[in-house]
Design a protein around this motif. Structure first.
Motif, short mmCIF file in Angstrom:
data_model
loop_
_atom_site.label_atom_id
_atom_site.label_comp_id
_atom_site.label_asym_id
_atom_site.label_seq_id
_atom_site.Cartn_x
_atom_site.Cartn_y
_atom_site.Cartn_z
N GLU A 108 38.32 34.09 45.97
CA GLU A 108 39.24 33.92 44.86
C GLU A 108 38.48 33.81 43.55
O GLU A 108 38.92 34.31 42.52
CB GLU A 108 40.11 32.68 45.09
N ARG A 109 37.33 33.16 43.59
CA ARG A 109 36.50 33.05 42.39
C ARG A 109 36.05 34.42 41.92
O ARG A 109 36.05 34.73 40.73
CB ARG A 109 35.29 32.17 42.69
N VAL A 110 35.66 35.27 42.88
CA VAL A 110 35.23 36.62 42.53
C VAL A 110 36.37 37.40 41.90
O VAL A 110 36.20 38.08 40.88
CB VAL A 110 34.69 37.36 43.77
N PHE A 111 37.56 37.31 42.49
CA PHE A 111 38.71 38.03 41.95
C PHE A 111 39.05 37.55 40.54
O PHE A 111 39.39 38.35 39.66
CB PHE A 111 39.93 37.85 42.85
N ARG A 112 38.96 36.26 40.31
CA ARG A 112 39.25 35.74 38.96
C ARG A 112 38.29 36.33 37.95
O ARG A 112 38.68 36.68 36.83
CB ARG A 112 39.17 34.21 38.96
N GLU A 113 37.01 36.44 38.32
CA GLU A 113 36.03 37.00 37.40
C GLU A 113 36.29 38.48 37.14
O GLU A 113 36.18 38.95 36.01
CB GLU A 113 34.62 36.79 37.95
N ILE A 114 36.63 39.23 38.19
CA ILE A 114 36.92 40.65 38.02
C ILE A 114 38.13 40.83 37.10
O ILE A 114 38.12 41.67 36.19
CB ILE A 114 37.18 41.32 39.37
N LYS A 115 39.17 40.03 37.31
CA LYS A 115 40.36 40.14 36.46
C LYS A 115 40.02 39.78 35.02
O LYS A 115 40.50 40.41 34.08
CB LYS A 115 41.47 39.24 37.00
N ARG A 116 39.19 38.75 34.85
CA ARG A 116 38.80 38.36 33.49
C ARG A 116 38.07 39.50 32.80
O ARG A 116 38.31 39.80 31.64
CB ARG A 116 37.90 37.12 33.54
#
Length: 211
Positions: free
Chosen positions: A171-179
Motif C-alpha cells: 500500500e505504501r508503494v501504491f501511495r507513492e506511485i499515485k503521488r
C-alpha cells in the motif's frame, strides 16, 4: 552496503547505449535520470542541469528516462509476495496498475499497466511475474481480489488473505506511485499507455535502489 556505495552502483546500472551523439556529459545524463526517478520533477531536474551549465528541455530528460529502459532486477527469490491492483489516472483516463512487492525488503518485483482488470489479465500478470522471479515457493498476500485469488489457484501458488500486516508495504508503494503520477503529470502529458508503463518500470528500478 553504505548509501553512497548503493547510489554509485545505481548510476553504474543506468545504461546509456541508446546515446549516439549527445553533447550532455554522460554522468549528468545519469544524474538527471536518477534525480527525476527519485522524486524530482522534470522542471527541477532541468534546473539542476543548468547549474552545471547545461540547458536541456524537460522532454529531453523524459526521453532519457524512457530510452534507458530501466526495470527491476530479475531472478529474485522472495519468501512472501504482496500483490495488488489499483486504479491510477493518466491524461484523465483510468488505468489499472498491477504490482508485486517483496514485503520483507519493500522491493518492487514487477509492475504492469492495463486498461482494465479481469481474470485473464491477472493470470497473464502472474505468468510474467513467474518468468522474471523464482516465486514458486513464495506465499502470496492477496487483499480480497477475486481475480488475483483465481490467478493464484490457476498457477498453483500458495496464497492467503491479508488486509493489513505485511500488506501495508505494498500500500505504501501504491501511495507513492499515485503521488508521483498526480504531482508530476507532465511525465504523462499526451503519453501513450506504453510510455507510461515503461516509466513505471523505471520508477520501480529506482525505488528498489533508493529505499
Amino acid at each position: 552496503m553504505s548509501k553512497n556505495a548503493r547510489l554509485n552502483g545505481y548510476l553504474d546500472e543506468i545504461d546509456l547505449e541508446f546515446v549516439e551523439r549527445e553533447a550532455t556529459p554522460r554522468l549528468l545524463m545519469k544524474l538527471s535520470i536518477q534525480l527525476h526517478l527519485a522524486g524530482l520533477s522534470l522542471s527541477n531536474t532541468v534546473s539542476i542541469l543548468e547549474i552545471f551549465g547545461v540547458e536541456r528541455a524537460r522532454s529531453t530528460v523524459h526521453n532519457w528516462v524512457h530510452k534507458a529502459e530501466l526495470q527491476p532486477r530479475s531472478g529474485q527469490n522472495p519468501d512472501h509476495v504482496a500483490v495488488d491492483e489499483t486504479v491510477i489516472r493518466l491524461n484523465d483516463e483510468q488505468y489499472w496498475l498491477y504490482a508485486a512487492v517483496d514485503p520483507e525488503t519493500n522491493d518492487l518485483l514487477y509492475t504492469k499497466l492495463e486498461p482494465t482488470t479481469n481474470r485473464v489479465i491477472a493470470h497473464a500478470f502472474f505468468a510474467e511475474l513467474r518468468e522474471k522471479h523464482d516465486v514458486e515457493d513464495a506465499v502470496f498476500l492477496i487483499d480480497g481480489s477475486h481475480s488475483l485469488k483465481d490467478a493464484c489457484r490457476r498457477h498453483s501458488l500458495d496464497f492467503r488473505y491479508e488486509k493489513h500486516g505485511n500488506r501495508n508495504n505494498v500500500e505504501r508503494v501504491f501511495r507513492e506511485i499515485k503521488r508521483r503520477t498526480i504531482s508530476f503529470s507532465n511525465c504523462f502529458s499526451n503519453a501513450k499507455a506504453e510510455t507510461a508503463n515503461d516509466w513505471l518500470q523505471s520508477f520501480a528500478f529506482a525505488w528498489n535502489q533508493l529505499i
